[in-house]
Design a protein around this motif. Structure first.
Motif, mmCIF file in Angstrom:
data_model
loop_
_atom_site.group_PDB
_atom_site.id
_atom_site.type_symbol
_atom_site.label_atom_id
_atom_site.label_comp_id
_atom_site.label_asym_id
_atom_site.label_seq_id
_atom_site.Cartn_x
_atom_site.Cartn_y
_atom_site.Cartn_z
ATOM 1 N N GLY A 32 54.048 27.867 45.242
ATOM 2 C CA GLY A 32 55.129 27.124 45.890
ATOM 3 C C GLY A 32 54.582 26.130 46.895
ATOM 4 N N GLU A 33 54.952 26.317 48.160
ATOM 5 C CA GLU A 33 54.558 25.355 49.191
ATOM 6 C C GLU A 33 53.147 25.583 49.715
ATOM 7 N N ALA A 34 52.462 26.626 49.265
ATOM 8 C CA ALA A 34 51.111 26.932 49.749
ATOM 9 C C ALA A 34 50.116 26.911 48.590
ATOM 10 N N ARG A 35 48.832 26.715 48.957
ATOM 11 C CA ARG A 35 47.731 26.794 47.987
ATOM 12 C C ARG A 35 46.744 27.830 48.494
ATOM 13 N N LEU A 36 46.346 28.715 47.605
ATOM 14 C CA LEU A 36 45.453 29.807 47.965
ATOM 15 C C LEU A 36 44.036 29.493 47.473
ATOM 16 N N ALA A 37 43.088 29.513 48.407
ATOM 17 C CA ALA A 37 41.696 29.161 48.102
ATOM 18 C C ALA A 37 40.922 30.413 47.697
ATOM 19 N N CYS A 38 40.984 30.738 46.428
ATOM 20 C CA CYS A 38 40.367 31.948 45.894
ATOM 21 C C CYS A 38 38.974 31.637 45.335
ATOM 22 N N HIS A 39 38.300 32.656 44.872
ATOM 23 C CA HIS A 39 36.989 32.511 44.227
ATOM 24 C C HIS A 39 37.003 33.337 42.946
ATOM 25 N N TYR A 40 36.570 32.713 41.843
ATOM 26 C CA TYR A 40 36.609 33.388 40.543
ATOM 27 C C TYR A 40 35.209 33.401 39.949
ATOM 28 N N HIS A 41 34.674 34.587 39.737
ATOM 29 C CA HIS A 41 33.349 34.772 39.148
ATOM 30 C C HIS A 41 33.548 35.364 37.757
ATOM 31 N N ARG A 42 33.218 34.570 36.718
ATOM 32 C CA ARG A 42 33.524 34.972 35.337
ATOM 33 C C ARG A 42 32.290 34.901 34.448
ATOM 34 N N PRO A 43 31.345 35.806 34.629
ATOM 35 C CA PRO A 43 30.143 35.771 33.786
ATOM 36 C C PRO A 43 30.333 36.395 32.405
ATOM 37 N N HIS A 44 31.405 37.141 32.206
ATOM 38 C CA HIS A 44 31.584 37.885 30.965
ATOM 39 C C HIS A 44 32.769 37.334 30.166
ATOM 40 N N SER A 45 32.523 37.074 28.894
ATOM 41 C CA SER A 45 33.617 36.617 28.039
ATOM 42 C C SER A 45 34.515 37.770 27.633
ATOM 43 N N HIS A 46 33.985 38.978 27.689
ATOM 44 C CA HIS A 46 34.771 40.181 27.425
ATOM 45 C C HIS A 46 34.666 41.087 28.645
ATOM 46 N N ALA A 108 47.197 33.856 37.458
ATOM 47 C CA ALA A 108 46.123 32.860 37.530
ATOM 48 C C ALA A 108 44.822 33.378 36.932
ATOM 49 N N ALA A 109 44.662 34.686 36.883
ATOM 50 C CA ALA A 109 43.438 35.249 36.301
ATOM 51 C C ALA A 109 43.313 34.899 34.823
ATOM 52 N N GLY A 110 44.438 34.636 34.160
ATOM 53 C CA GLY A 110 44.418 34.240 32.764
ATOM 54 C C GLY A 110 43.992 35.352 31.821
ATOM 55 N N VAL A 111 44.249 36.584 32.222
ATOM 56 C CA VAL A 111 43.828 37.752 31.453
ATOM 57 C C VAL A 111 45.044 38.636 31.224
ATOM 58 N N ALA A 112 45.121 39.245 30.054
ATOM 59 C CA ALA A 112 46.213 40.177 29.777
ATOM 60 C C ALA A 112 46.169 41.330 30.779
ATOM 61 N N PRO A 113 47.324 41.808 31.227
ATOM 62 C CA PRO A 113 47.330 42.914 32.200
ATOM 63 C C PRO A 113 46.493 44.117 31.770
ATOM 64 N N GLU A 114 46.444 44.370 30.478
ATOM 65 C CA GLU A 114 45.680 45.521 29.980
ATOM 66 C C GLU A 114 44.177 45.382 30.210
ATOM 67 N N ARG A 115 43.733 44.168 30.580
ATOM 68 C CA ARG A 115 42.312 43.928 30.858
ATOM 69 C C ARG A 115 42.075 43.648 32.337
ATOM 70 N N LEU A 116 43.036 44.006 33.172
ATOM 71 C CA LEU A 116 42.940 43.748 34.613
ATOM 72 C C LEU A 116 42.804 45.046 35.402
ATOM 73 N N ILE A 117 42.033 44.966 36.474
ATOM 74 C CA ILE A 117 41.950 46.017 37.486
ATOM 75 C C ILE A 117 42.344 45.386 38.814
ATOM 76 N N LEU A 118 43.264 45.996 39.544
ATOM 77 C CA LEU A 118 43.623 45.516 40.871
ATOM 78 C C LEU A 118 42.911 46.379 41.909
ATOM 79 N N PHE A 119 42.325 45.722 42.904
ATOM 80 C CA PHE A 119 41.559 46.396 43.948
ATOM 81 C C PHE A 119 42.148 45.988 45.289
ATOM 82 N N GLY A 120 42.626 46.962 46.058
ATOM 83 C CA GLY A 120 43.192 46.668 47.371
ATOM 84 C C GLY A 120 42.430 47.366 48.465
#
Length: 256
Positions: A32-46, A108-120
């Motif tokens: 929306g009205e904000a932009r989040l400055a994230c970092h994405y490290h994607r060395p693995h295609s799977h 934004a991760a562009g990955v199906a939920p079944e391939r995601l891990i959330l870490f809090g």
């Protein structure tokens, strides 16, 4: 009323501790009205992608050196999520709006939920747990030094009257959007909860409750050493071994 209360500027001022810190070529996520400055490290295609929600007083930049590489050695990609008003992001850290941003960060991760891990981690647990309530088919959830009772944490720093609300109104507002027990109970995926026995900021009872509430396969690891803000640093081998075993459990589950 609940949304208005959670976005009250006094919560932003008393509960969140943002600081500016920028780095080159952030992974931008528009919310929306904000932009989040994230970092994405994607060395693995799977492999799985882990979305990391950092703690209070931290920024994504704090985690850029070493942490994504350590996860990559376990076969994981890593999206370091940033919050409104933190790091190089625009906007203000309003709690209700930050909860709303979680969906955009996951997408934004562009990955199906079944391939995601959330870490809090710490306050980041609010957003990771919210994420599994939005996408219960997310593969896994990891919580470090996490918060079970959000109302308790808010009341340490403000009173309902300062928000122009009654105690019952604030309790209702938190319950409507931040019921950690209900969200954990409804999640069927794999959960790992890590907490320091001697955590002097968020008592270990929070971790024990979150583990108890988890509705799917779960593991609780209480570290004998460390405190709220140095759990990973003083337990690196043990810490990443727990994450490695967690990933192995996910992979075994997919083979069944």
């Amino acid at each position: 009323m609940s949304e208005d209360l959670l976005n009250h500027p006094l919560i932003a001022a008393r509960y969140f501790f943002p600081r500016p810190d920028s780095f080159a070529e952030p992974f931008w996520v528009d919310v929306g009205e904000a932009r989040l400055a994230c970092h994405y490290h994607r060395p693995h295609s799977h492999g799985y992608t882990l979305i990391h929600f950092h703690g209070n007083g931290e920024v994504a930049a704090d985690w850029r050196d070493g942490f994504p590489e350590a996860l990559a050695s376990l076969g994981l990609n890593c999206l370091l999520a940033e919050f409104r008003g933190y790091g190089g992001s625009s906007g203000r850290p309003l709690l209700g709006a930050m909860l709303d941003d979680v969906e955009a960060l996951i997408n934004a991760a562009g990955v199906a939920p079944e391939r995601l891990i959330l870490f809090g981690r710490s306050v980041g647990s609010l957003f990771a747990v919210h994420g599994i309530s939005l996408y219960p088919n997310i593969a896994g959830l990891i919580l470090e030094s996490a918060v079970a009772d959000v109302l308790e944490r808010l009341l340490l720093r403000l009173t309902p009257e300062e928000l122009g609300a009654s105690p019952a109104q604030l309790e209702r507002a938190v319950a409507q959007r931040l019921d950690q027990q209900q969200k954990m109970h409804a999640y069927p995926g794999e959960t790992l909860v890590m907490h320091a026995r001697g955590d002097s900021l968020v008592d270990v009872s929070h971790g024990k409750r979150l583990h108890q509430w988890a509705g799917g396969p779960k593991r609780l690891h209480i570290f004998a050493r460390g405190d709220h803000n140095n759990l990973m640093f003083v337990n690196q081998r043990e810490y990443f071994a727990e994450i490695a075993e967690f990933v192995e459990r996910l992979e075994r589950g997919n083979e069944i």
